[in-house]
Motif scaffolding. Structure first.
Motif, short mmCIF file in Angstrom:
data_model
loop_
_atom_site.label_atom_id
_atom_site.label_comp_id
_atom_site.label_asym_id
_atom_site.label_seq_id
_atom_site.Cartn_x
_atom_site.Cartn_y
_atom_site.Cartn_z
N GLY A 177 0.83 -1.28 0.72
CA GLY A 177 0.08 -0.48 -0.02
C GLY A 177 0.92 1.24 0.01
O GLY A 177 0.34 1.96 -0.66
N LEU A 178 2.29 1.38 0.54
CA LEU A 178 2.50 2.33 0.16
C LEU A 178 3.80 1.67 -0.84
O LEU A 178 4.70 0.54 -1.25
CB LEU A 178 3.52 3.00 1.63
CG LEU A 178 2.89 3.07 3.01
CD1 LEU A 178 4.38 3.10 4.08
CD2 LEU A 178 2.58 4.31 2.15
N GLU A 179 4.22 3.24 -1.69
CA GLU A 179 5.42 3.13 -2.23
C GLU A 179 6.30 4.36 -3.01
O GLU A 179 5.84 5.72 -2.49
CB GLU A 179 4.66 2.48 -4.46
CG GLU A 179 4.15 4.15 -4.50
CD GLU A 179 2.62 3.13 -5.21
OE1 GLU A 179 2.46 2.45 -5.83
OE2 GLU A 179 2.47 4.50 -6.54
N LEU A 189 6.41 9.53 -0.86
CA LEU A 189 6.11 8.09 -0.20
C LEU A 189 5.13 8.44 -0.68
O LEU A 189 3.75 9.29 -0.22
CB LEU A 189 6.16 8.25 1.38
CG LEU A 189 6.10 7.32 2.03
CD1 LEU A 189 6.89 5.53 1.13
CD2 LEU A 189 6.43 7.36 3.42
N ARG A 190 4.84 7.31 -2.09
CA ARG A 190 2.64 8.22 -1.64
C ARG A 190 1.80 6.22 -1.12
O ARG A 190 2.67 5.31 -1.17
CB ARG A 190 2.69 7.82 -3.59
CG ARG A 190 1.17 7.85 -4.02
CD ARG A 190 1.01 7.35 -4.99
NE ARG A 190 -0.14 7.18 -5.27
CZ ARG A 190 -0.68 6.71 -6.56
NH1 ARG A 190 -0.51 5.31 -6.49
NH2 ARG A 190 -2.12 5.95 -7.16
N ASP A 191 0.87 6.61 -0.50
CA ASP A 191 -0.32 5.99 -0.22
C ASP A 191 -1.11 5.18 -1.05
O ASP A 191 -1.83 5.94 -1.51
CB ASP A 191 -0.91 6.80 1.53
CG ASP A 191 -1.53 5.37 1.83
OD1 ASP A 191 -2.25 4.60 1.41
OD2 ASP A 191 -1.60 5.29 3.23
N ARG A 192 -0.85 4.15 -1.68
CA ARG A 192 -1.57 3.62 -3.31
C ARG A 192 -2.63 3.82 -2.34
O ARG A 192 -3.49 3.75 -3.03
CB ARG A 192 -0.75 2.50 -3.21
CG ARG A 192 -1.00 2.21 -4.65
CD ARG A 192 -0.81 0.58 -4.64
NE ARG A 192 0.36 0.96 -5.05
CZ ARG A 192 1.53 -0.65 -4.53
NH1 ARG A 192 0.82 -1.45 -3.87
NH2 ARG A 192 2.73 -0.56 -4.81
N ASP A 193 -3.33 3.38 -1.69
CA ASP A 193 -4.43 2.73 -1.00
C ASP A 193 -5.30 4.68 -1.14
O ASP A 193 -6.91 4.61 -0.82
CB ASP A 193 -4.59 2.41 0.37
CG ASP A 193 -3.92 0.50 -0.32
OD1 ASP A 193 -3.94 0.24 -0.57
OD2 ASP A 193 -3.15 0.69 0.77
N ALA A 194 -4.91 5.20 -0.52
CA ALA A 194 -5.60 6.90 -0.28
C ALA A 194 -5.27 7.60 -1.67
O ALA A 194 -5.50 9.28 -1.37
CB ALA A 194 -5.25 7.22 1.24
N ASN A 195 -4.32 7.29 -2.35
CA ASN A 195 -4.12 8.36 -3.59
C ASN A 195 -3.56 9.50 -2.09
O ASN A 195 -3.24 10.65 -3.37
CB ASN A 195 -4.72 8.65 -4.16
CG ASN A 195 -3.99 8.79 -5.05
OD1 ASN A 195 -2.06 8.51 -5.34
ND2 ASN A 195 -4.69 9.93 -6.39
N ILE A 196 -2.56 10.03 -1.22
CA ILE A 196 -2.03 10.54 -0.54
C ILE A 196 -0.57 10.55 -0.29
O ILE A 196 0.30 9.35 -0.56
CB ILE A 196 -2.64 10.98 1.25
CG1 ILE A 196 -2.18 10.07 1.21
CG2 ILE A 196 -3.71 11.48 0.31
CD1 ILE A 196 -3.28 10.58 2.90
N ILE A 197 0.02 12.14 -0.60
CA ILE A 197 2.16 12.13 -0.57
C ILE A 197 1.71 11.88 0.99
O ILE A 197 1.48 12.68 1.60
CB ILE A 197 2.17 13.38 -1.45
CG1 ILE A 197 2.03 13.01 -2.55
CG2 ILE A 197 3.92 13.34 -0.49
CD1 ILE A 197 2.05 14.33 -3.58
#
Lengths: 210, 297
Positions: A177-179, A189-197
């Motif tokens: 979930g993080l990338e 650092l992007r949260d893939r599930d929330a699409n936030i930085i």
């Protein structure tokens, strides 16, 4: 640390990564001896480096714990028709809003902390090993929008530029979930599930001034 | 006796008419079209919603009348621009409706223009995963997310390849490890991490898109590579034929028909006008002798 005849520059090449990267390559390629020395120093696993990366991992784990709490009552997306992607987006938006509130006081560097400079070194080292075309390819579709902001939504219309796998191999592993992504010259650092930085390292992609 | 003469004449006339119609449409399936073979279609960079995509889709439908492929692989950039429910209709469901209605299954990989939530879109059979695997008769397909090849995905694909005992191992993903196109070209970074695995575990064929051309690459270290990224987008004249190029086409949109029959794979690339722009047959590479056997000798 040996930094050759380089200076990190602020901003001007955003949106024109090719020239910047080409310049990096040209300058570094001229000094192989110094390069090797710099590289050796950078790869050394010093206690400070290990500590910084360990702390980073702990902060990432803490973020994941927080996210789990925010996510408990949200429906897990299951495959479905074309409306499903919309539902997934709605879940994403709700999660993002909750995280933004929970982390309203978060500042740049809160998660990366002292690991930022080490990650920057990994990127610099990777850049030195590339040919011009590869260096260009690595950055060509990076969204030019910059600077990012903690808790901001990752631009939805921006193409997700590939992150060079050789860089990912050398970065600390992230939980699901993080990338890591690039935005302009910044590492995010992007949260893939929330699409936030979640956080970012400013100027992580080096640009050199002749 | 008269009717006996007319019969063959009518048949000949009908054959001539059919041939003429087929020639007019430019459709001429060159594949063996064996009854029990694995038959599929490959397309990349298709989701524009523009008339070229629709016209090419029509050729896919025409091709299927002669070559009944039952599934399609999507090489990424399945939707461009806006990706709301209406876009799934305009850029996927409508152009490929006859194929969907005929039961053709689509198996998508994600490209850099695809929103990651699209993995939940059921008609793309990704089951919510960015990377996954499936089999069709004697072939196993490994679908990767080349936008983000992190160590976790590498571990996964390593294990899957290792465990696979299938005759054919076919990998597909958006970014090409080898490409002679000018816009992007070979993704050498990806190549450095994926190619050793493909060699070690005997991947036979790799399909990619990203560059908006068609290219059949000469076998590289024993592996066949195809770039098929012009099923919607097209970068006309972008193919810079190189030592890598075995065949290519960059003058119009194109897709691929593929057939696997035992140890042989046949491919045919078809343009928007229904012209065959490439066809080839490749033999399955021999598996390497197990190390234990080698050690005994």
């Amino acid at each position: 640390m040996t930094r050759l005849n380089s200076k990190l520059l602020a901003i001007p090449t955003i949106g024109r990564p090719a020239a910047a990267v080409a310049l990096i390559f040209t300058l570094y390629a001229g000094c192989p001896g110094a390069l090797a020395a710099a590289s050796a120093q950078e790869t050394a696993a010093t206690p400070a480096r290990e500590g910084a990366l360990k702390d980073f991992n702990q902060r990432v784990d803490a973020y994941v714990e927080l996210k789990k709490k925010m996510h408990t009552d949200l429906a897990k997306t299951k495959p479905g028709d074309r409306a499903t992607t919309g539902k997934a987006e709605a879940t994403e938006d709700t999660l993002a809003a909750r995280l933004q509130i929970a982390r309203k006081d978060a500042k740049p560097g809160d998660v990366f902390g002292d690991a930022g400079p080490y990650l920057k070194q990994i990127i610099e080292r990777d850049t030195k090993t590339r040919g011009i075309r590869d260096a260009y390819a690595a950055m060509e579709e990076v969204p030019a929008k910059s600077p990012p902001a903690v808790n901001a939504i990752y631009p939805e219309k921006a193409a997700l530029a590939t992150v060079p796998p050789l860089i990912l191999m050398n970065f600390p592993r992230l939980p699901d979930g993080l990338e890591y992504r690039f935005m302009g010259r910044d590492l995010i650092l992007r949260d893939r599930d929330a699409n936030i930085i979640v956080d970012f390292v400013a100027g992580a992609v080096p640009v050199l001034k002749p | 006796m008269r009717p006996a003469r007319i019969g063959p004449a009518i048949i000949a006339l009908l054959v001539l008419l059919c041939t003429s119609l087929a020639a007019q449409r430019g459709l001429n399936i060159t594949l063996p079209n064996k009854p029990d073979s694995v038959k599929f279609m490959a397309m990349g960079d298709n989701g524009t919603g523009e008339h070229e995509q629709y016209e090419l889709a029509q050729q896919m439908v025409e091709a299927r009348k002669q070559f009944a492929f039952d599934f399609a692989i999507m090489l990424g950039d399945n939707l461009y621009g806006s990706q709301r429910p209406a876009d799934f209709v305009a850029k996927f469901e409508r152009p490929y409706r006859p194929l969907l209605d005929a039961g053709v299954k689509f198996y998508a990989s994600l490209g850099n223009h695809d929103e990651q939530n699209n993995r939940f879109y059921k008609p793309w059979n990704m089951n919510g995963e960015r990377y996954y695997t499936y089999t069709k008769k004697n072939a196993r397909f490994f679908v990767l997310d080349s936008d983000y090849i992190d160590p976790k995905q590498l571990d996964w694909v390593t294990q899957q390849l290792k465990d696979s005992t299938d005759d054919w191992k076919i990998a597909y993903f958006h970014h090409p490890l080898y490409s002679s196109a000018g816009r992007h070209g070979s993704e050498t970074d990806l190549r450095l991490v994926l190619e050793p695995l493909f060699i070690k575990y005997g991947v036979n064929v790799v399909f990619s898109g990203h560059d908006h051309v068609y290219e059949r690459v000469k076998p590289q270290k024993g592996i066949y590579y195809f770039v098929s990224g012009s099923a919607g987008q097209l970068r006309k004249g972008d193919l810079q034929r190189s030592a890598l190029t075995d065949a290519g086409f960059d003058q119009d949109q194109a897709f691929m028909l593929v057939e696997i029959d035992k140890d042989t794979m046949s491919v045919q690339a078809v343009s928007r006008l229904g012209r065959t722009v490439d066809s080839a047959t490749i033999a399955r590479q021999m598996k390497k002798e197990p190390q234990a056997t080698a050690a005994r000798q």
